[in-house]
Design an enzyme around this catalytic site. Structure first.
Site, PDB file in Angstrom:
ATOM      1  CG  ASP A 173      38.915  19.454 -48.884  1.00 32.64           C
ATOM      2  OD1 ASP A 173      39.837  19.218 -49.701  1.00 32.64           O
ATOM      3  OD2 ASP A 173      38.146  18.572 -48.485  1.00 32.64           O
ATOM      4  CG  ASP A 191      33.808  17.681 -46.993  1.00 35.34           C
ATOM      5  OD1 ASP A 191      33.982  17.838 -45.771  1.00 35.34           O
ATOM      6  OD2 ASP A 191      34.219  16.697 -47.615  1.00 35.34           O
ATOM      7  CB  THR A 208      42.649  17.281 -52.257  1.00 35.17           C
ATOM      8  OG1 THR A 208      41.456  17.018 -51.520  1.00 35.17           O
ATOM      9  CG2 THR A 208      42.703  16.382 -53.473  1.00 35.17           C
TER      10      THR A 208
END
Length: 359
Positions: A173, A191, A208
């Protein structure tokens, strides 16, 4: 061009967008369920020991609070995730992965996890508070970074990825929103909701859209090579001000990624264009960082020729941006979030809590 429309596919574990459980008398968030826990320094902790200062992030099923330790007066970030929403969105495994990964890692460019806890409604993770805010904010404000600035962040990220991969962990990510700056301007990756310890390959579609590697989109099974692809996208976005593959909808983005056509802005340095091309190779067996010498091939690339790699993890490179931070608990580098009342949820039945008994 940088806009915050990017959201995680399948999961936004830890990037937050909802409200907080508030105390109606003060309007400030309350932390329910104060069972004691032990921190790495062997001191016994409980949620009662923490004062909530402000919300510094919101997302699909929780919030990140800045909290202050009543005893030491130190600051932490407390991530609170709603168990009913975690279950509804089938994110149980991602939450467990995040804890497992953060429990194992220890690196200057990675967020630290101090303890975890759950009650009948929330999962809690107590972590470093990093007051400089998101790299995304600085990129959005400046439009794009110059070559030297992009080089600094890329070098620190390479060291973070190399460390994770040495532990068989894929991050999955990488994006400007998940890179925080500390008070001196060095990075902290945050995260870890998509991070995973890999035995072989994994097939989950997550990440994403703009940053997904072709093998993720094609469900071919993917491994650590996806992080090097994402670094190529990130370097392009830092220096151009927009990602290399973008469209109004995810399907359009995926088509462009699989086509693999790159249009570079004219101002980009010759060597950085070569590096980005070597990261954004569809065939992962030929992707820089994923070949026999791994991260060493990346470090030896000509764009990085001015970098002394020995001093990078010692945080001895001079940061190009030093955040304005007045004190350890300064929240001015984060967006302001209304402390509205969270939807009143019914506590989770004991059978559902079983999945989190070791959290």
């Amino acid at each position: 061009m940088a806009t915050k429309a990017k959201s995680g596919v399948n999961n936004e574990s830890g990037s937050f967008r909802e409200g907080a459980n508030t105390d109606s008398s003060t309007g400030s968030p309350t932390l329910a369920g104060a069972a004691s826990l032990s921190l790495t320094n062997n001191r016994t902790y409980s949620l009662d020991d923490l004062d909530t200062v402000a919300t510094v992030g919101t997302g699909t099923f929780g919030r990140v609070f800045l909290v202050k330790d009543k005893k030491t007066r130190g600051y932490f970030a407390l991530k609170a995730m709603k168990i009913p929403d975690v279950i509804r969105l089938k994110q149980e495994q991602h939450v467990h992965n995040e804890k497992a990964v953060l429990t194992e890692v220890n690196h200057p460019f990675l967020i630290r996890l101090f303890w975890t806890h759950h009650d009948e409604l929330f999962l809690y993770m107590l972590m470093d508070y990093v007051p400089g805010g998101e790299l995304f904010s600085y990129l959005r404000n400046r439009g794009r970074f110059n070559n030297a600035t992009g080089l600094f962040y890329s070098a620190e990220i390479v060291c973070a990825i190399e460390y994770l991969h040495s532990k068989e962990i894929v991050y999955r990510d990488l994006k400007p929103e998940n890179i925080l700056l500390d008070s001196e301007g060095h990075i902290k990756l945050t995260d870890f909701g998509f991070a995973k310890k890999l035995v072989d390959r994994t097939w989950t579609l997550c990440g994403t859209p703009e940053y997904l590697a072709p093998e993720v989109i094609q469900s071919k099974g993917h491994g650590r090579a996806v992080d090097w692809w994402a670094l190529g996208v990130l370097i392009f976005e830092m220096l151009a001000g927009y990602p290399p593959f973008f469209d109004d909808n995810p399907f359009g983005i995926y088509q462009k990624i699989l086509a693999g056509k790159l249009d570079f802005p004219r101002h980009l340095d010759f060597y950085v264009k070569d590096l980005i091309k070597k990261f954004l190779v569809i065939d992962r067996a030929r992707r820089l960082g994923n070949m026999k010498n791994g991260a060493e091939d990346v470090k030896k690339h000509r764009w990085f020729k001015s970098i002394d790699w020995d001093i990078v993890p010692q945080r001895k490179l001079k940061p190009p941006i030093v955040p304005k931070v007045s004190h350890e608990g300064d929240t001015s580098n984060f967006d302001a979030y209304p402390e509205e009342e969270w939807k009143k949820d019914t506590p989770v039945p004991p059978k559902d809590l079983e999945i989190f008994k070791n959290f």
